[in-house]
Design an enzyme around this catalytic site. Structure first.
Site, PDB file in Angstrom:
ATOM      1  CG  ASP A 200      -2.024  -1.044   1.064  1.00  0.00           C
ATOM      2  OD1 ASP A 200      -2.209  -1.552  -0.051  1.00  0.00           O
ATOM      3  OD2 ASP A 200      -2.693  -1.349   2.067  1.00  0.00           O
TER       4      ASP A 200
ATOM      5  CD  GLU B 221     -10.322   8.474 -19.641  1.00  0.00           C
ATOM      6  OE1 GLU B 221     -10.353   7.283 -19.289  1.00  0.00           O
ATOM      7  OE2 GLU B 221      -9.583   8.900 -20.556  1.00  0.00           O
TER       8      GLU B 221
HETATM    9  O1  F6P Z   1      -1.891  -4.471   3.559  1.00  0.00           O
HETATM   10  C1  F6P Z   1      -3.065  -3.846   3.148  1.00  0.00           C
HETATM   11  C2  F6P Z   1      -3.654  -4.550   1.968  1.00  0.00           C
HETATM   12  O2  F6P Z   1      -2.731  -4.629   0.962  1.00  0.00           O
HETATM   13  C3  F6P Z   1      -4.928  -3.859   1.520  1.00  0.00           C
HETATM   14  O3  F6P Z   1      -4.760  -2.947   0.495  1.00  0.00           O
HETATM   15  C4  F6P Z   1      -5.807  -5.016   1.181  1.00  0.00           C
HETATM   16  O4  F6P Z   1      -7.145  -4.747   1.425  1.00  0.00           O
HETATM   17  C5  F6P Z   1      -5.352  -6.052   2.140  1.00  0.00           C
HETATM   18  O5  F6P Z   1      -4.002  -5.843   2.332  1.00  0.00           O
HETATM   19  C6  F6P Z   1      -5.649  -7.428   1.737  1.00  0.00           C
HETATM   20  O6  F6P Z   1      -5.198  -8.251   2.758  1.00  0.00           O
HETATM   21  P1  F6P Z   1      -5.723  -9.704   2.997  1.00  0.00           P
HETATM   22  O7  F6P Z   1      -5.198 -10.500   1.878  1.00  0.00           O
HETATM   23  O8  F6P Z   1      -5.154 -10.107   4.289  1.00  0.00           O
HETATM   24  O9  F6P Z   1      -7.207  -9.596   2.979  1.00  0.00           O
END
Ligand code: F6P
Length: 309
Positions: free
Chosen positions: A113, A173
């Protein structure tokens, strides 16, 4: 993360320090799932996604009893310093652990992220963006061929870094992100205007956008725009963004942070993140990294607005 593990193991060995791998993160520390690592333990992993250590979130480590068991496991193996790869959760735990048991941790920034203070980029972000971008390029072909409006949902529960980079690189966009309020009526208005010059559009939606997920947003835009000739589609990219061979940029960042973490720990750092800021290794106390929201670059947001005309 594998490139980072490799760098940690080999830097430690290079510096004459014994190194152990803890399987399943803090949970493995509680259970004593700890193994000595050697140079060959990390052979042939620099190019692989995921983590050979299978680190994951731990509920047990949020309790004092859990952390006490973890401390006992470390002592049983003669471990007196930790290197953790992760984000907010990992470093919050590490800080508590240091305060309670005096075990120092140096952290490496590991989250796709990119929403972590103390480093310009986090390990995994570049790979996730490039994976999403490749998908967007392919989606664009269908969007253009059939004059469609595509809503592409990318990861980012609390942060829009992936969405913004994909938006710029993929020529979107619009980009919808948790950091800024999404005005769907404004989007509909702009899409009406864009119809004069463009027959298809790509809209990138971060999964954590406060207006909803891509499906909800698509329904609203479709109903409000009310153009029976237009076709609307949703693609949710999901976990494909979390795996795959890491990009060169990610491998280099991971290797630098891994090496820096070992050097930092040996130099007496106790609860710091080893990150890279302006191409220099920088150590930032966990207290300054956790619980904060790294701001997006406002120039990037401006770029999207200007380039989508
Ligand atoms: O670490 C955050 C993240 O990358 C989020 O963007 C995403 O929602 C989440 O991890 C997904 O994690 P998991 O696979 O544990 O649901």
């Amino acid at each position: 993360m594998n490139a980072c593990i490799r760098a940690v193991v080999r830097t430690a060995i290079f510096r004459g320090v014994e190194v152990y791998g803890i399987q399943h993160g803090y949970e493995g520390m509680i259970e004593g799932n700890i193994k000595r690592m050697y140079s060959h333990s990390v052979s042939n992993i620099v190019q692989r996604g995921g983590t050979i250590l299978k680190s994951a979130r731990s509920v047990g480590f949020t309790t004092t009893e859990g952390r006490k068991l973890a401390y006992d496991s470390l002592k049983a193996h003669g471990i007196d310093g930790l290197i953790g790869i992760g984000g907010d959760g990992t470093f919050t735990g590490a800080k508590l652990f240091y305060e309670e048991f005096g075990i120092p941790t140096v952290g490496c920034p590991g989250t796709i992220d990119n929403d972590l203070y103390g480093t310009d980029y986090t390990i995994g972000f570049d790979t996730a963006v490039n994976t999403a971008l490749e998908a967007i390029d392919k989606i664009r072909d269908t969007a253009a061929a059939h004059d469609r409006i595509f809503f592409v949902e990318v990861m980012g529960r609390d942060a829009g870094f992936i969405a913004v980079e994909c938006g710029i690189g993929g020529g979107a966009e619009f980009v919808m992100i948790p950091e800024s309020k999404t005005d769907l009526d404004e989007v509909v208005k702009s899409l009406r205007n864009l119809r004069k010059t463009k027959s298809s559009s790509i809209i990138v939606v971060a999964e954590g956008d406060e207006a909803g997920n891509a499906e909800t947003i698509k329904e609203y835009v479709k109903n409000t725009l009310n153009d029976p000739k237009k076709d609307f589609k949703v693609t949710t990219l999901g976990h494909i963004q979390r795996g795959g061979n890491p990009t060169a940029r990610d491998r280099v960042l991971a290797s630098r942070c891994g090496m820096a973490a070992v050097e930092g720990l040996l130099a007496g750092q106790q609860f710091h993140l080893a990150g890279v800021v302006n191409n220099q290794v920088v150590y930032t106390p966990f207290a300054d990294c956790i619980g904060k929201h790294k701001p997006l670059n406002p120039d990037h947001l401006k770029l999207i607005d200007i380039l989508n005309i």
